[in-house]
Design an enzyme around this catalytic site. Structure first.
Site, PDB file in Angstrom:
ATOM      1  CD  GLU A 102      -3.111   0.598   0.436  1.00 44.80           C
ATOM      2  OE1 GLU A 102      -2.549   1.651  -0.414  1.00 44.80           O
ATOM      3  OE2 GLU A 102      -4.519   0.756   0.503  1.00 44.80           O
ATOM      4  CG  ASP A 103      -0.940   4.730  -1.480  1.00 41.18           C
ATOM      5  OD1 ASP A 103      -1.634   3.933  -0.745  1.00 41.18           O
ATOM      6  OD2 ASP A 103      -1.493   5.693  -2.299  1.00 41.18           O
ATOM      7  CG  ASP A 106      -6.212   9.291   6.183  1.00 45.23           C
ATOM      8  OD1 ASP A 106      -5.819   9.457   7.294  1.00 45.23           O
ATOM      9  OD2 ASP A 106      -6.729   9.694   5.443  1.00 45.23           O
ATOM     10  CE  LYS A 134      -2.196  11.323   5.845  1.00 46.33           C
ATOM     11  NZ  LYS A 134      -3.158  11.713   5.349  1.00 46.33           N
ATOM     12  CG  ASP A 163      -4.318  11.086  -6.759  1.00 48.02           C
ATOM     13  OD1 ASP A 163      -3.917  10.217  -5.549  1.00 48.02           O
ATOM     14  OD2 ASP A 163      -5.138  11.655  -7.190  1.00 48.02           O
ATOM     15  NE  ARG A 169      -2.116   8.481  -9.501  1.00 46.11           N
ATOM     16  CZ  ARG A 169      -2.799   8.076  -8.453  1.00 46.11           C
ATOM     17  NH1 ARG A 169      -2.110   7.944  -7.319  1.00 46.11           N
ATOM     18  NH2 ARG A 169      -4.117   8.121  -8.298  1.00 46.11           N
TER      19      ARG A 169
HETATM   20  P1  5GP Z   1      -7.905   5.184   4.231  1.00 43.21           P
HETATM   21  O1  5GP Z   1      -8.785   4.085   3.938  1.00 43.21           O
HETATM   22  O2  5GP Z   1      -6.812   4.562   5.268  1.00 43.21           O
HETATM   23  O3  5GP Z   1      -8.398   6.242   4.894  1.00 43.21           O
HETATM   24  O4  5GP Z   1      -7.435   5.631   3.089  1.00 43.21           O
HETATM   25  C1  5GP Z   1      -6.347   5.180   2.151  1.00 43.21           C
HETATM   26  C2  5GP Z   1      -6.192   5.570   0.952  1.00 43.21           C
HETATM   27  O5  5GP Z   1      -6.419   7.127   1.013  1.00 43.21           O
HETATM   28  C3  5GP Z   1      -4.856   5.608   0.340  1.00 43.21           C
HETATM   29  O6  5GP Z   1      -4.550   4.424  -0.398  1.00 43.21           O
HETATM   30  C4  5GP Z   1      -4.682   6.983  -0.359  1.00 43.21           C
HETATM   31  O7  5GP Z   1      -5.335   6.509  -1.730  1.00 43.21           O
HETATM   32  C5  5GP Z   1      -5.592   7.824   0.263  1.00 43.21           C
HETATM   33  N1  5GP Z   1      -4.980   8.686   0.924  1.00 43.21           N
HETATM   34  C6  5GP Z   1      -5.017   8.901   2.396  1.00 43.21           C
HETATM   35  N2  5GP Z   1      -4.356   9.751   2.975  1.00 43.21           N
HETATM   36  C7  5GP Z   1      -3.657  10.364   1.749  1.00 43.21           C
HETATM   37  C8  5GP Z   1      -2.792  11.501   1.703  1.00 43.21           C
HETATM   38  O8  5GP Z   1      -2.438  12.066   2.503  1.00 43.21           O
HETATM   39  N3  5GP Z   1      -2.465  11.686   0.136  1.00 43.21           N
HETATM   40  C9  5GP Z   1      -2.981  10.985  -0.740  1.00 43.21           C
HETATM   41  N4  5GP Z   1      -2.444  11.313  -1.748  1.00 43.21           N
HETATM   42  N5  5GP Z   1      -3.633  10.097  -0.542  1.00 43.21           N
HETATM   43  C10 5GP Z   1      -4.014   9.854   0.583  1.00 43.21           C
END
Ligand code: 5GP
Length: 180
Positions: A102-103, A106, A134, A163, A169
């Site tokens: 995963e990138d 959050d 995070k 992005d 990206r």
């Molecule tokens: P989650 O479900 O953990 O809240 O969100 C995960 C996804 O949200 C990540 O795979 C990514 O695509 C996007 N995301 C969450 N935080 C960021 C951020 O700070 N920057 C970017 N570009 N994408 C984020």
């Protein structure tokens, strides 16, 4: 401080490519040791993980396979909390050692959904490698989240595969938004 603009938003340098590379090298060493005599299947989550996957996989010296799948794209700068369908789930998961790539994690909602879906396919083991985490935003503990590049605060970041509205990206470094 090195600043850039992506669309309407200002970002400042946060993690330089050299710092990212060094950390990925260490993650690779750790995975090579942990999966010695195994043949893990790395599953990258598109689009954000493509650069991380490319650099991580170059550090992997044990036999391995690579696949990619996709979840709903993330629009704008805040998590909607909605998780859509998983597309392109590999069909050879059963009995395999899976490493999800995963990138960024959050709230963790996306990853929780992916982990649950992959577990239903009965892998032999399942771990997650995320370049960024995070911790303050995480809504629930994810046991499988084992390899983390950098823990960061609740800021919006862009670059190195990540992005902002589809842009940024291609940036080799990671930048953070200068205002919320
Ligand atoms: P989650 O479900 O953990 O809240 O969100 C995960 C996804 O949200 C990540 O795979 C990514 O695509 C996007 N995301 C969450 N935080 C960021 C951020 O700070 N920057 C970017 N570009 N994408 C984020």
């Amino acid at each position: 401080m090195h600043k850039i603009k992506v669309e309407d938003r200002e970002f400042e340098i946060f993690l330089e490519n050299d710092t990212i590379s060094k950390r990925i090298r260490l993650l690779g060493i750790q995975i090579n040791v942990d999966y010695e005599n195994k043949c893990p299947l790395f599953i990258g989550i598109l689009n954000g993980s493509f650069l991380f996957m490319a650099d991580l996989i170059k550090e992997i010296k044990i036999p391995c396979e690579i696949a990619f799948m996709r979840v709903a794209s993330y629009e704008g700068a805040s998590s909607s909390g909605r998780v859509k369908e998983l597309i392109g789930l590999p069909d050879n998961i059963e009995g395999r050692d899976i490493i999800i790539v995963e990138d960024i994690v959050d709230t963790g909602l996306t990853l929780t959904h992916i982990v649950k879906t992959i577990k239903e396919k009965n892998p032999s083991s399942l771990k997650v490698a995320s370049l960024l985490l995070k911790p303050a935003a995480l809504k629930q503990e994810i046991e499988e989240l084992y390899y983390v590049g950098f823990e960061i605060s609740n800021e919006f970041v862009v670059g190195y595969g990540l992005d902002y509205n589809g842009l940024g990206r291609n940036l080799t470094d990671i930048y953070r938004a200068t205002e919320a």
